[in-house]
Design an enzyme around this catalytic site. Structure first.
Site: not given
Ligand code: NAD
Ligand code: UDP
Length: 336
Positions: A58, A125, A150, A154, A179, A199, A294
């Site tokens: 961790d 993000s 969340y 960031k 994005f 989600n 929302p």
């Molecule tokens: P993910 O949950 O698949 O990967 C995150 C990983 O980090 C997981 O494997 C989890 O087990 C590990 N983790 C969490 N807390 C930890 C800790 N304290 N110590 C060690 N490991 C830990 O998420 P992802 O979609 O791969 O996202 C990766 C990064 O990108 C995250 O920081 C997320 O916030 C950021 N991000 C993701 C998205 C998205 O939509 N997926 C968008 C923007 C930013």
């Molecule tokens: N969305 C939707 N149905 C779902 C999940 C998301 O219509 O079950 C829509 C949401 O309103 C947004 C887009 O899809 O316009 C992307 O949503 P997502 O949650 O994937 O990403 P976000 O941009 O919210 O981080």
């Protein structure tokens, strides 16, 4: 480069590990498995032919994490993916989100200092821009009004890293603002496998297509967008992973703090995404229209010019590629 990858067994981290190998780097993974499975390590090996060194640690655990630095010796850079990422959950468990995301980053920065590591890429993000005043978003647009805990983490981590770099001019920080990452590794072996009901839209559609869920709920068709549904900038995770490799190259030039949007620059509506999925897979997606969710905004997409100009990076794959790859992952590897 030898690259420490925190959260390297997660969705974006595991694909980035593949990209690192492809480009001749050596990844070392730290993950606490809170949102990933150990089998991902086997699948990384199947795809890349190499098995990365892995530590189940961790990042909030200073002593445990320190041992990784001691054991690995010199590492050139860290890509910090580890963190909790569910927007909705963060409003219900804010303290857990602040603790995990901030503490893991603070411990990491402290260890970087102690061990003389100078380069960090942070997974930020588009959420840091809050409700956009205009789209496309550029890196100089204001930051500081996230709509959930969340997003606040960031913003705070971006600030911590920027302040750390202000105090130490030898520190290089790259903030990558993603994005909407979608898609999966084309092998079908690595992808996004959320627990419970997804989600995010892409895993939701994939699960509807695979018969795991019945109907997609479209959140609102009365937005001021061409077809009334929400518009987002969906970026294939394979492209996103390559963006990190490009950022590593940039860090090697000692740039100080640099910030890039990683998106395609193109907005896609929910209806367009459904159509792309149907075209890519030949499967009809049943949907119903629900009220707006929302906190959702009408439109959110990137101006991705800066990443192209300064990193030479741009997205190459399209939403149809991502839909095909997500569905392949859903039907072969994801939990049934
Ligand atoms: P993910 O949950 O698949 O990967 C995150 C990983 O980090 C997981 O494997 C989890 O087990 C590990 N983790 C969490 N807390 C930890 C800790 N304290 N110590 C060690 N490991 C830990 O998420 P992802 O979609 O791969 O996202 C990766 C990064 O990108 C995250 O920081 C997320 O916030 C950021 N991000 C993701 C998205 C998205 O939509 N997926 C968008 C923007 C930013
Ligand atoms: N969305 C939707 N149905 C779902 C999940 C998301 O219509 O079950 C829509 C949401 O309103 C947004 C887009 O899809 O316009 C992307 O949503 P997502 O949650 O994937 O990403 P976000 O941009 O919210 O981080």
């Amino acid at each position: 480069m030898k690259v420490l990858v925190t959260g390297g067994l997660g969705f974006i981290g595991s694909e980035t590990v593949i990209a690192l190998y492809k480009n001749g780097h050596e990844p070392v993974i730290v993950d606490n498995l809170s949102n990933s499975k150990i089998e991902v390590l086997d699948n990384i090996e199947k795809v890349s032919g190499k098995r990365p060194t892995f530590y189940k640690v961790d990042c909030c655990d200073y002593e445990g994490f320190k041992k990784v630095f001691e054991k690995e010796g010199k590492m050139d850079a860290v890509i910090h993916f580890a963190g909790l990422k569910a927007v909705g959950e963060s409003t219900k468990k804010p303290v857990e989100y602040y603790t995990n995301n901030l503490l893991s980053s603070l411990v990491l920065v402290r260890l970087m200092k102690e061990f003389g590591m100078k380069n960090i890429i942070f997974s930020s993000s588009a959420t840091v821009y809050g409700v956009p005043e205009r789209v496309p978003l550029v890196e100089t647009d204001p930051v500081g009004h996230a709509t959930n805990p969340y997003g606040e983490t960031k913003i705070m981590i971006e600030r911590i890293l920027q302040d750390a770099a202000k105090a130490d001019s030898s520190l290089n920080v790259c903030l990558l603002r993603y994005f909407n990452p979608i898609g999966a590794d084309p092998s079908g072996l690595l992808g996004e496998d959320p627990n419970g009901i997804p989600n995010n839209i892409m895993p939701y559609i994939s699960q509807v297509a695979a018969g795991k869920l019945k109907t997609l709920h479209v959140f609102g068709n009365d937005y001021p967008t061409p077809d009334g549904t929400g518009v987002r900038d969906y970026i294939h995770v394979v492209d996103l992973a390559e963006g990190h490799v490009a950022a590593l190259k940039k860090l090697a030039t000692n740039p100080g703090v640099v910030i890039y949007n990683l998106g395609t620059g193109k907005g896609t509506s929910v209806f367009e995404l459904i159509a792309a999925f149907e075209k890519a897979t030949g499967i009809k997606i049943p949907y119903v229209i629900d009220p707006r969710r929302p906190g959702d905004v009408a439109e959110n997409y990137a101006n991705a010019d800066k990443a192209f100009e300064e990193l030479g990076w741009k997205a190459k794959l399209n939403v149809e590629d991502a839909c095909r790859d997500s569905y392949r992952f859903q039907t072969t590897t994801a939990s049934k």
